[in-house]
Scaffold this motif. Structure first.
Motif: not given
Length: 322
Positions: A177-193
């Motif tokens: 398994p891999m994680i993304i420790s901190h990020a949001n959904a790009r579909a709701l807020m467009e930003t490369p992070r």
């Protein structure tokens, strides 16, 4: 009563302000908010020696036993810390620059307690491209070796800050398994992070978790950010791949103009500090607001326990083996 019968674990998977220098100042907020565990940023874009100095300070804090914290190397350590009234500190690197070009340096940091490492920060490094690179060249040959070594050592691979191609290629290489420790959904807020639906699905397919992030510029471009906006992303990811793949990675930060330049922020996406974090979740002291907010938005009790921390713990136990 068993350790699993205790109240829910509240875990922040991205805590850059928790460091040896400032831990005494930050502990009151963590205690007020009911935090049980944090992934403390012990390195990011620094070299081996500089990072090792910070790790060494954590180890000295552990040795001295003067504070009510515990360096956690296992999920059992996290649960034991909670049971004994301590906050568990999991050493986390927000980038792999500290290993330089030496795979064996990963062994050294693991032996010192490192359990989670991001592949990249904002810019390109030896492993792959960060999220603010225009080219998005993907995962390097060295990066593939890094993932294999991390998996051999039972370390969690973190895809936060990675470029889209780098992150997706990492999920193809990984066998755990891999994680993304901190990020949001790009579909709701467009930003490369923030991250695409494709990457969210790939992380979920690996068995991993995405930690929704309170950084205001990953929640809104217009007006003040709110706790409800953060919950929007938790709901979106839960609807997309299931609530068992949602966690928390607040990423609270107090940075200045010098930090802004040092960490390579991009003014197109991240404004110059100071930053105002969302109302009702502006610091660790307000983390207790999450439980009722998730309940109001339709999460069941078991799902809330998962989002607050148990989802990350499930993944860490599978990766760490303890």
């Amino acid at each position: 009563m068993t350790l699993n019968d205790l109240s829910p674990i509240l875990l922040d998977a991205a805590a850059p302000m928790i460091n040896p220098r400032d831990v005494d100042k930050r502990l009151p907020d963590m205690i007020a908010g009911g935090l049980d565990a944090v992934l403390a940023t012990a390195g990011a874009i620094e070299d081996f020696r500089t990072t090792m100095e910070d790790v060494a300070k954590w180890l000295e804090i552990e040795r001295s036993g003067a504070r009510k914290i515990k360096i956690a190397r296992s999920v059992a350590d996290i649960r034991e810390a909670k049971a004994s009234g301590k906050i568990a500190i999991v050493l986390h690197f927000q980038g792999s620059d500290a290993i330089e070009d030496e795979l064996d340096f990963i062994n050294v940091f693991h032996a010192c307690g490192l359990r989670v490492m991001q592949l990249t920060y904002n810019a390109r490094n030896r492993v792959g491209d960060g999220c603010f690179e225009i080219t998005d060249g993907g995962l390097s040959k060295f990066g593939r070796k890094v993932i294999r070594r991390m998996e051999a050592l039972s370390m969690a691979v973190d895809l936060a800050h990675a470029g889209p191609r780098t992150a997706l290629e990492a999920t193809e290489v990984a066998s755990r398994p891999m994680i993304i420790s901190h990020a949001n959904a790009r579909a709701l807020m467009e930003t490369p992070r923030n991250v695409s639906d494709d990457l969210i699905r790939a992380v979920a397919a690996s068995g991993g978790v995405v930690g929704v992030c309170a950084a205001p510029f990953f929640l809104t471009k217009d007006g003040p950010a709110t706790l409800d906006m953060l919950i929007d992303h938790a709901v979106y990811i839960a609807d997309l791949v299931g609530p068992q793949h949602v966690g928390l990675g607040f990423d609270f930060a107090e940075e200045n103009e010098e930090d802004y330049v040092y960490f390579g922020y991009d003014e197109r996406y991240i404004p110059m500090p100071p930053w105002t974090f969302p109302s009702r979740i502006a610091s660790h002291a307000e983390a207790g607001n999450l439980e009722s907010s998730l309940r109001t938005r339709g999460f069941g009790e078991a799902e809330i326990r998962g989002v607050l921390g148990e989802n990350f713990l499930r993944v860490f136990e599978e990766i760490w083996g303890c």
